[in-house]
Scaffold this active site. Sequence first.
Site, short mmCIF file in Angstrom:
data_model
loop_
_atom_site.label_atom_id
_atom_site.label_comp_id
_atom_site.label_asym_id
_atom_site.label_seq_id
_atom_site.Cartn_x
_atom_site.Cartn_y
_atom_site.Cartn_z
N SER A 68 0.83 -1.19 0.00
CA SER A 68 0.00 0.00 0.00
C SER A 68 0.88 1.26 0.00
O SER A 68 1.62 1.49 -0.95
CB SER A 68 -0.96 -0.05 1.20
OG SER A 68 -1.95 0.92 1.11
N ASP B 69 -10.33 -3.72 -5.13
CA ASP B 69 -9.67 -2.78 -4.21
C ASP B 69 -10.38 -1.44 -4.29
O ASP B 69 -10.37 -0.79 -5.34
CB ASP B 69 -8.19 -2.64 -4.59
CG ASP B 69 -7.38 -1.93 -3.52
OD1 ASP B 69 -7.94 -1.09 -2.79
OD2 ASP B 69 -6.17 -2.21 -3.43
N HIS C 156 -8.31 -4.77 -0.84
CA HIS C 156 -6.99 -4.21 -0.52
C HIS C 156 -6.16 -5.12 0.38
O HIS C 156 -4.97 -4.90 0.56
CB HIS C 156 -7.19 -2.84 0.15
CG HIS C 156 -5.97 -1.96 0.14
ND1 HIS C 156 -5.43 -1.45 -1.01
CD2 HIS C 156 -5.18 -1.52 1.15
CE1 HIS C 156 -4.37 -0.71 -0.71
NE2 HIS C 156 -4.19 -0.75 0.59
#
Length: 209
Positions: A107, A157, A188
Amino acid sequence: MNELNFIHRFVDGDGNNPLTLLLLHGTGGDEDSLLDLGGQLATGAALLSPRGKVLENGYPRFFRRLAEGVFDIEDLKARTHELADFIDQAVENYHIDRSKLVAVGYSNGANIAASTLLLRPGVIPNAILFRSMLPLEPETPPQLTGTQVLMTGGRFDNMIPAALTEQLATLLKDAGADVVLDWQQIDHRLTMHDVETAQKWIVEKTAVK
């Protein structure tokens, strides 16, 4: 540890695996967050894990954002060069074989790793980017011939548009990098599929078994 210019952890390898994994956490993580993942990805590898210096509502990040998916580009650039300098210093300080350095980012950590590839080519020779997107458009196209990159994305996501993941992959490929983009029907979160895909990629791309 507070030496160099980031709070970080360094776990030495066991001598049987020449890799060093540079672990770059997501928002709210720290220098300990990805240590277990690193051990799963490459048994016996050395682990270098810095803590992001930016706080967002008390949660560490590697660079500022103005809103979800909207980055403070000037801060991103400055933080990218700061991280790249830290990596260079750590390579010297810990006697790391640069050719065997693999960045593993999730991320926010994947996005600062991507930015480092684009703005400071050569600092990171190999990268695994979990849930990444194009962080910025570099003013000068990077030269990334010989750079190995694995990207894994989730089709569902809700934080990272698939188009921005695809744009990053295309830009890296156009710069000469060897890019593998793996999609799965997930959001995610990281999954065992991500872990197993990365394990196989490490074996294939780094010739370390």
